[in-house]
Design a protein around this motif. Sequence first.
Motif, mmCIF file in Angstrom:
data_model
loop_
_atom_site.group_PDB
_atom_site.id
_atom_site.type_symbol
_atom_site.label_atom_id
_atom_site.label_comp_id
_atom_site.label_asym_id
_atom_site.label_seq_id
_atom_site.Cartn_x
_atom_site.Cartn_y
_atom_site.Cartn_z
ATOM 1 N N HIS A 77 36.567 -74.599 61.131
ATOM 2 C CA HIS A 77 37.581 -75.435 61.772
ATOM 3 C C HIS A 77 38.067 -76.525 60.823
ATOM 4 C CE1 HIS A 77 36.381 -74.332 66.183
ATOM 5 N NE2 HIS A 77 36.988 -73.358 65.543
ATOM 6 N N ARG A 78 37.188 -76.975 59.924
ATOM 7 C CA ARG A 78 37.586 -78.027 59.002
ATOM 8 C C ARG A 78 38.332 -77.489 57.797
ATOM 9 N NH1 ARG A 78 32.228 -79.549 59.724
ATOM 10 N NH2 ARG A 78 31.732 -78.957 57.574
ATOM 11 N N HIS A 79 38.027 -76.226 57.376
ATOM 12 C CA HIS A 79 38.512 -75.744 56.095
ATOM 13 C C HIS A 79 39.497 -74.582 56.193
ATOM 14 C CE1 HIS A 79 35.741 -78.159 53.610
ATOM 15 N NE2 HIS A 79 34.942 -78.063 54.650
ATOM 16 N N HIS A 80 39.739 -74.056 57.374
ATOM 17 C CA HIS A 80 40.624 -72.917 57.506
ATOM 18 C C HIS A 80 41.643 -73.174 58.605
ATOM 19 C CE1 HIS A 80 38.373 -70.256 54.809
ATOM 20 N NE2 HIS A 80 37.304 -70.850 55.276
ATOM 21 N N PRO A 81 42.823 -72.567 58.524
ATOM 22 C CA PRO A 81 43.791 -72.697 59.605
ATOM 23 C C PRO A 81 43.270 -72.030 60.864
ATOM 24 C CG PRO A 81 44.472 -71.018 58.038
ATOM 25 C CD PRO A 81 43.297 -71.720 57.425
ATOM 26 N N PRO A 82 43.804 -72.385 62.023
ATOM 27 C CA PRO A 82 43.344 -71.765 63.269
ATOM 28 C C PRO A 82 43.595 -70.273 63.242
ATOM 29 C CG PRO A 82 45.385 -72.998 63.601
ATOM 30 C CD PRO A 82 44.895 -73.339 62.244
ATOM 31 N N PRO A 83 42.774 -69.476 63.966
ATOM 32 C CA PRO A 83 42.950 -68.027 63.967
ATOM 33 C C PRO A 83 44.289 -67.653 64.593
ATOM 34 C CG PRO A 83 41.404 -68.708 65.672
ATOM 35 C CD PRO A 83 41.680 -69.915 64.845
ATOM 36 N N PRO A 84 44.796 -66.457 64.267
ATOM 37 C CA PRO A 84 46.066 -66.014 64.827
ATOM 38 C C PRO A 84 45.955 -65.821 66.329
ATOM 39 C CG PRO A 84 44.969 -64.219 63.682
ATOM 40 C CD PRO A 84 44.192 -65.459 63.378
ATOM 41 N N PRO A 85 47.093 -65.875 67.032
ATOM 42 C CA PRO A 85 47.059 -65.674 68.487
ATOM 43 C C PRO A 85 46.465 -64.325 68.842
ATOM 44 C CG PRO A 85 49.209 -66.460 67.754
ATOM 45 C CD PRO A 85 48.447 -66.117 66.530
ATOM 46 N N ALA A 86 45.748 -64.268 69.963
ATOM 47 C CA ALA A 86 45.139 -63.012 70.390
ATOM 48 C C ALA A 86 46.225 -62.038 70.831
ATOM 49 C CB ALA A 86 44.169 -63.264 71.532
ATOM 50 N N PRO A 87 46.161 -60.773 70.352
ATOM 51 C CA PRO A 87 47.150 -59.790 70.762
ATOM 52 C C PRO A 87 46.848 -59.260 72.160
ATOM 53 C CG PRO A 87 45.535 -58.764 69.343
ATOM 54 C CD PRO A 87 45.186 -60.234 69.410
ATOM 55 N N THR A 88 47.832 -58.646 72.770
ATOM 56 C CA THR A 88 47.628 -57.973 74.049
ATOM 57 C C THR A 88 47.397 -56.489 73.788
ATOM 58 O OG1 THR A 88 49.982 -57.498 74.324
ATOM 59 C CG2 THR A 88 49.178 -59.626 75.140
ATOM 60 N N MET A 89 46.973 -55.751 74.812
ATOM 61 C CA MET A 89 46.717 -54.327 74.648
ATOM 62 C C MET A 89 47.964 -53.593 74.187
ATOM 63 S SD MET A 89 44.122 -53.098 77.682
ATOM 64 C CE MET A 89 44.292 -51.405 77.113
ATOM 65 N N SER A 90 49.135 -54.058 74.640
ATOM 66 C CA SER A 90 50.378 -53.377 74.266
ATOM 67 C C SER A 90 50.702 -53.551 72.781
ATOM 68 C CB SER A 90 51.539 -53.894 75.117
ATOM 69 O OG SER A 90 51.731 -55.287 74.906
ATOM 70 N N ASP A 91 50.103 -54.579 72.141
ATOM 71 C CA ASP A 91 50.349 -54.816 70.716
ATOM 72 C C ASP A 91 49.494 -53.926 69.828
ATOM 73 O OD1 ASP A 91 52.096 -56.932 71.299
ATOM 74 O OD2 ASP A 91 50.431 -58.349 71.423
ATOM 75 N N LEU A 92 48.410 -53.387 70.377
ATOM 76 C CA LEU A 92 47.384 -52.750 69.561
ATOM 77 C C LEU A 92 47.495 -51.229 69.587
ATOM 78 C CD1 LEU A 92 44.400 -54.966 70.759
ATOM 79 C CD2 LEU A 92 45.693 -55.194 68.622
ATOM 80 N N ARG A 93 47.152 -50.628 68.458
ATOM 81 C CA ARG A 93 47.141 -49.169 68.358
ATOM 82 C C ARG A 93 46.169 -48.767 67.251
ATOM 83 N NH1 ARG A 93 51.514 -51.160 65.713
ATOM 84 N NH2 ARG A 93 51.875 -50.440 63.564
ATOM 85 N N PRO A 94 45.645 -47.552 67.311
ATOM 86 C CA PRO A 94 44.785 -47.087 66.219
ATOM 87 C C PRO A 94 45.579 -47.005 64.919
ATOM 88 C CG PRO A 94 44.546 -45.681 68.150
ATOM 89 C CD PRO A 94 45.718 -46.574 68.411
ATOM 90 N N PRO A 95 44.967 -47.305 63.792
ATOM 91 C CA PRO A 95 45.681 -47.211 62.512
ATOM 92 C C PRO A 95 46.139 -45.777 62.256
ATOM 93 C CG PRO A 95 43.591 -48.373 62.264
ATOM 94 C CD PRO A 95 43.586 -47.778 63.622
ATOM 95 N N GLU A 96 47.406 -45.620 61.986
ATOM 96 C CA GLU A 96 47.963 -44.286 61.756
ATOM 97 C C GLU A 96 47.344 -43.625 60.528
ATOM 98 O OE1 GLU A 96 52.321 -42.237 60.755
ATOM 99 O OE2 GLU A 96 52.166 -44.381 61.222
#
Length: 324
Positions: free
Chosen positions: A25-44
């Motif tokens: 938290h002190r040394h890195h930017p905040p994590p990216p926003p959590a994706p939704t299920m519709s954003d995710l897919r298996p790597p092609e």
Amino acid sequence: MISRSPDLFNFRGVVSPRHLRSFHHRHHPPPPPAPTMSDLRPPEHQVAGHRASADKLGPLVDGSGLFYKPLQAGDRGEHERAFYEAFSAHAAVPPRIRDAFFPRFHGTRLLPTQARPRDPHPHLVLDDLLAGLRAPSVADIKIGAITWPPSSPEPYVAKCLAKDRGTTSVLLGFRVSGVRVVAPGGAVWRPERQELKELDTAGVRRVLRRYVSSAPGEGADCALAAAVYGGEGGVLSQLRELKAWFEEQTLFHFYSASILLGYDANAVSATGVGGGVRVKLVDFAHVAEGDGVIDHNFLGGLCSLIKFISDIVSEAPETPPLAP
């Protein structure tokens, strides 16, 4: 299988994993926003490991450059997370090595998945190592004649030993776990995993030649070898830089880790030069502490792989044909 100590990767000069939350938290930017299920897919372009499905957990990508790897069962998942946390903060790891050869770690996320839509599962959040490649040709190569850490129980050792002896791991110090090759016309060659498991020395050489060939058929013209394997920024140059680090580093022993190779087949065919050639280390569920000793198991396999690829470059055409 692995040490259950909470300070497994409490290396000298590194904040203990139990304190890393505040450190990040002190040394890195905040994590990216959590994706939704519709954003995710298996790597092609996934070539090894379990593929995500309705009844099985597997890696996911969100299309914006991030890769989500589910924590493995038992101690393995927590062990891999502890490694990433320690490695990303380790003062003795050269920034060039960390940035060039390892996935960037963005923390963990609880994500719903197709296999468990109502039971979010923890995932490592990493860079998608193939993001930006329009036509990725990919090879996953597991490094080391020994693929189990020293603290493994006998049944697991026996299982790994049987697999290592049944493939080229013991003989060559590495084995090809997965490969996907895109030809200039878009045709894809992707051998079955069983075929790869049955490869002998000649078969490994044939696969590594075909990985840099322009023809989609059985032939291996190695037309892309000079651009992909050779030259500044090619696979050989990057592997040799990685080798130089392994000749000195005594922090970690990388059991059952893989080297992932990738390049943009369209870019190489069109320009005749390296198309975003990438060399990355992946899979760290079995990393052990180095205790001041060089990782000869990984280094030996890496040297063997370099020799195979170097021989292919020396035998191949100097320049690839340009696409019409």
